[in-house]
Design an enzyme around this catalytic site. Structure first.
Site, PDB file in Angstrom:
ATOM      1  CD  GLU A  75      -2.462  -4.265   2.868  1.00  0.00           C
ATOM      2  OE1 GLU A  75      -1.621  -3.771   2.140  1.00  0.00           O
ATOM      3  OE2 GLU A  75      -2.987  -3.563   3.661  1.00  0.00           O
ATOM      4  CG  ASP A 101       3.183  -8.393   0.081  1.00  0.00           C
ATOM      5  OD1 ASP A 101       2.573  -8.388  -1.101  1.00  0.00           O
ATOM      6  OD2 ASP A 101       3.902  -7.844   0.285  1.00  0.00           O
ATOM      7  CG  ASP A 122      -4.481  -3.035   0.431  1.00  0.00           C
ATOM      8  OD1 ASP A 122      -3.849  -3.281  -0.335  1.00  0.00           O
ATOM      9  OD2 ASP A 122      -5.080  -1.837   0.991  1.00  0.00           O
ATOM     10  CD  GLU A 181      -1.187  -8.103  -1.039  1.00  0.00           C
ATOM     11  OE1 GLU A 181      -0.476  -8.129  -1.908  1.00  0.00           O
ATOM     12  OE2 GLU A 181      -1.325  -7.086   0.121  1.00  0.00           O
TER      13      GLU A 181
END
Length: 226
Positions: free
Chosen positions: A42, A46, A115, A118
């Site tokens: 994650e 991101d 989450d 990502e």
């Protein structure tokens, strides 16, 4: 779900059959289970998502100011948007989590879905480089850039967000009836949200019945509001 089935899902929804299936499993593993989970992916995803979206906006809007680009960027990478993308590809049903967490439907919450979205981007990046991550992001986010709206939500997602926005528990679904032959069953499902009268609907599968029940309850709520 078997690894082959998970790979089939990834190929259909993410546009890639993973060379390293462990990355896919890790991206879909919740923190309620021991061992590796999606958090590190994650973190990576991101940053990868941010770079892809920023580059895309820079190319797509050559005459816009930094301020306008930034406002577009924030809307596209926020957690709620990522959660909507995850719902649109059916990620909630692929998440691995501890039994109690599943019973509490943690895998359907916006925070977890955002989450996981990502994390999947991070896994795509590690498995296939920026090209694999970009392919998925541009495909999944395209409606948001061209239409200026949001990813279309299915009725269950919309009902869940309605409940969460009012501080209510997640909608609860229960099979209350099943009839028909084995090869063509018909399910009756009841959906309930605290403070609302439960609603029932039927469908050729449990999933179809749940969606119909959610849509019916949403329509009822909107009619009462009007």
């Amino acid at each position: 779900m078997s690894n082959d089935a998970l790979q089939d899902w990834a190929e259909q929804k993410l546009g890639r059959r993973f060379r390293d299936p462990a990355l896919l499993v890790e991206a879909l593993t919740h923190t309620s289970l021991p061992g590796r989970n999606y958090q590190r992916l994650e973190f990576l995803g991101d940053r990868v998502l941010g770079l892809i979206i920023a580059t895309w906006l820079y190319e797509r809007h050559p005459n816009e100011s930094e301020g306008k680009l930034n406002r577009r960027f924030v809307e596209l990478v926020r957690g709620q948007t990522c959660a909507e993308i995850a719902r649109s590809i059916g990620a909630s049903g692929q998440i691995r989590l501890e039994r109690t967490a599943r019973e509490q439907r943690v895998n359907e919450t916006a925070n977890v879905l955002g989450d996981v979205c990502e994390a999947l981007i991070g896994a795509l990046y590690l498995d296939g480089g920026m090209a694999a991550a970009r392919k998925f992001v541009r495909s999944a986010w395209e409606p948001l850039l061209t239409g200026g709206g949001s990813v279309e939500k299915d009725p269950k997602s919309a009902l869940q967000e309605w409940a969460q926005g009012r501080g209510l528990p997640l909608p609860a679904y229960a099979i209350v009836g099943r009839c028909g032959p084995h090869h063509a069953p018909e399910f009756t499902v009841e959906v309930s949200v605290r403070s609302l009268e439960p609603v029932r609907a039927t469908g050729r599968s449990r999933q179809e019945a749940e969606k119909q029940a959610a849509a019916t309850l949403l329509a009822k709520v909107r009619e009462e509001k009007e």
